[in-house]
Design a protein around this motif. Structure first.
Motif, short mmCIF file in Angstrom:
data_model
loop_
_atom_site.label_atom_id
_atom_site.label_comp_id
_atom_site.label_asym_id
_atom_site.label_seq_id
_atom_site.Cartn_x
_atom_site.Cartn_y
_atom_site.Cartn_z
N UNK A 20 0.73 -1.19 0.18
CA UNK A 20 0.07 0.09 -0.07
C UNK A 20 0.85 1.21 -0.03
N UNK A 21 2.04 0.84 0.46
CA UNK A 21 2.88 2.49 0.50
C UNK A 21 4.31 1.93 -0.13
N UNK A 22 4.81 2.97 -0.80
CA UNK A 22 6.37 2.70 -1.28
C UNK A 22 7.26 3.42 -0.42
N UNK A 23 7.15 4.38 -0.02
CA UNK A 23 8.00 4.98 0.87
C UNK A 23 7.21 6.33 1.48
N UNK A 24 7.73 6.63 2.78
CA UNK A 24 7.34 7.77 3.50
C UNK A 24 8.65 8.73 3.71
N UNK A 25 8.66 9.92 3.31
CA UNK A 25 9.92 10.83 3.65
C UNK A 25 9.55 11.93 4.57
N UNK A 26 10.41 12.06 5.74
CA UNK A 26 10.11 13.21 6.70
C UNK A 26 11.38 14.20 6.59
N UNK A 27 11.19 15.48 6.20
CA UNK A 27 12.42 16.43 6.26
C UNK A 27 12.63 17.11 7.53
N UNK A 28 13.87 17.29 7.95
CA UNK A 28 14.32 17.98 8.85
C UNK A 28 15.45 18.84 8.82
N UNK A 29 15.73 19.88 9.41
CA UNK A 29 17.14 20.41 9.13
C UNK A 29 18.17 20.20 10.51
N UNK A 30 19.51 20.12 10.11
CA UNK A 30 20.46 19.92 11.09
C UNK A 30 20.82 21.09 11.49
N UNK A 31 20.87 21.50 12.69
CA UNK A 31 21.33 22.86 13.31
C UNK A 31 22.99 22.62 13.10
N UNK A 32 23.58 21.32 13.37
CA UNK A 32 24.93 21.56 13.29
C UNK A 32 25.85 21.42 11.85
N UNK A 33 24.85 20.50 11.18
CA UNK A 33 25.58 20.47 9.86
C UNK A 33 25.21 21.36 8.78
N UNK A 34 23.97 21.92 8.89
CA UNK A 34 23.20 22.74 8.14
C UNK A 34 22.51 22.06 6.75
N UNK A 35 22.59 20.79 6.89
CA UNK A 35 22.02 20.00 5.97
C UNK A 35 20.44 19.80 6.10
N UNK A 36 19.73 19.73 5.03
CA UNK A 36 18.42 19.15 5.04
C UNK A 36 18.41 18.01 4.82
N UNK A 37 17.96 17.09 5.89
CA UNK A 37 17.98 15.72 6.03
C UNK A 37 16.61 15.07 5.68
N UNK A 38 16.27 14.04 4.82
CA UNK A 38 15.08 13.43 4.62
C UNK A 38 15.23 12.04 5.05
N UNK A 39 14.62 11.99 6.15
CA UNK A 39 14.46 10.75 6.80
C UNK A 39 13.38 9.85 6.05
N UNK A 40 13.77 8.52 5.48
CA UNK A 40 12.56 7.95 4.70
C UNK A 40 12.54 6.72 5.20
#
Length: 382
Positions: free
Chosen positions: A145-165
């Motif tokens: 029923x689902x291929x993937x779920x992605x949740x975006x968050x911003x790392x305060x140390x790295x400055x990267x936008x991380x997409x946890x999936x």
């Protein structure tokens, strides 16, 4: 158990950030469920959420094997919303937070425990832990029923936008400039991190880094869906396509609430508008290249069909009309910085987690989507 095909055309749902404005997304989903001929079937095998949109995406993912039920559960949550479910809005909580900030500003060198945020969102952790069956995400993936779920968050140390999936085995991690996709098992901390509006809610630690709202430094909000294999993308925004207002003469300095609202709008709205424009430009360029040349020339791009649904009304106006429903302690705090002014309802529109406002947004999202029912039905092949 049925494993989803990695080669099947996939449709993604991209839910953006916007605090309380995310109730609008629920109205859109209710309309999609209404229009669907197969209401149990999930029309969005790829779900991507940011900030409050992450909470909505995860809620659908937990029950993705029954889409109409998933939407009904989510709608019930937003229709009965109270600010006290999201942050401490009682007089003691607000006073304690305010006193902590005042003490730091006046006696900072004596204060060992510095405030982490303006508001305490511990009630949200409790609500998410109680009402979300995160094990349903894995079950939805296993049964196709689902291929993937992605949740975006911003790392305060790295400055990267991380997409946890969390997704099917065919979904692969990615690494671009300040954009990273990491396979993970989605839980409460991911949702709290993604929805941690800067200054307003505290950062959340995941593994070795503290994360804040996924809308911060999110250069390409649509890219997670594309990396996960989407060929069609339904994007639900948190503001009108054109938020521009005519310039007029003003003599008074902007209030703190007006400045804060302006800053939040730049975080939540601007990057999406830029990314949509970029995607449309790439689509036009690819359309001018013959398909055989794209294939033989090994061009690592593909056209993406997109449909954008955004509010037909200015949400700050709706917020101003319903601001009186906030707990009095919050009204006092917002009033002190100019947030209760009917002309400066932007900040309030992000923090007004009260059911008269959220219900108005749900109704607006439903009406906007049903007004485009033929277009939506054709796009999603409902």
């Amino acid at each position: 158990m049925n494993q989803p095909s990695a080669k099947a055309p996939k449709t993604a749902l991209v839910l953006t950030g916007g605090g309380a404005r995310a109730a609008y997304q629920v109205g859109v989903l209710l309309a999609v469920a209404k229009l669907s001929q197969h209401r149990r079937q999930n029309p969005f095998p790829i779900l991507c959420g940011t900030s409050a949109g992450a909470i909505n995406a995860a809620s659908i993912a937990c029950l993705a094997d029954n889409f109409s039920k998933a939407v009904a559960v989510l709608a019930n949550f937003w229709r009965n919303m109270h600010a006290s479910q999201i942050y401490r809005s009682d007089p003691l909580g607000i006073t304690k937070s305010g006193a902590h900030w005042i003490s730091m500003l006046t006696l900072g060198w004596l204060i060992r425990s510095r405030p982490r945020s303006l508001l305490d969102n511990s009630p949200l952790r409790e609500v998410l832990s109680k009402h979300f069956d995160f094990g349903g995400i894995a079950r939805s993936i296993d049964n196709g029923a689902l291929h993937a779920l992605s949740i975006s968050a911003s790392g305060y140390e790295s400055g990267d936008n991380i997409n946890f999936f969390q997704g099917h085995a065919s979904a692969e991690p990615w690494h671009r400039v300040q954009r990273i996709g990491i396979r993970s098992t989605i839980g409460v901390d991911h949702l709290l991190a993604s929805s941690a509006i800067p200054f307003i809610f505290p950062a959340t630690k995941i593994h070795r880094e503290f994360f804040g709202d996924g809308s911060m430094r999110q250069l390409a909000p649509i890219s997670p869906a594309i990396h996960l294999g989407a060929e069609r993308v339904l994007i639900v925004g948190a503001g009108r396509k054109n938020e521009h207002q005519e310039r007029r003469r003003v003599d008074n300095h902007p209030s703190l609430a007006q400045i804060a609202g302006h800053a939040l709008s730049s975080i939540f709205l601007d990057s999406l508008a830029v990314d949509i424009e970029r995607m449309q430009r790439i689509n036009r360029t690819l359309a001018a290249i013959p398909p055989e040349l794209r294939t033989n020339g090994d061009i690592p791009l593909r056209p993406i069909k997109a449909l954008i649904i955004s509010p037909s009304e200015r949400l700050e106006r709706l917020a101003a009309e319903n601001a009186h429903t906030l707990p009095w302690a919050m009204r006092m705090m917002l009033g002190g910085i100019g947030g209760m002014n009917r002309r400066n309802g932007t900040l309030t529109s992000y923090l007004l987690f009260e059911k008269p406002y959220t219900q108005a947004l749900i109704d607006l999202g439903y009406a906007d989507t049903m007004a485009r029912s033929t277009e939506v039905g054709d796009f999603l092949e409902l």
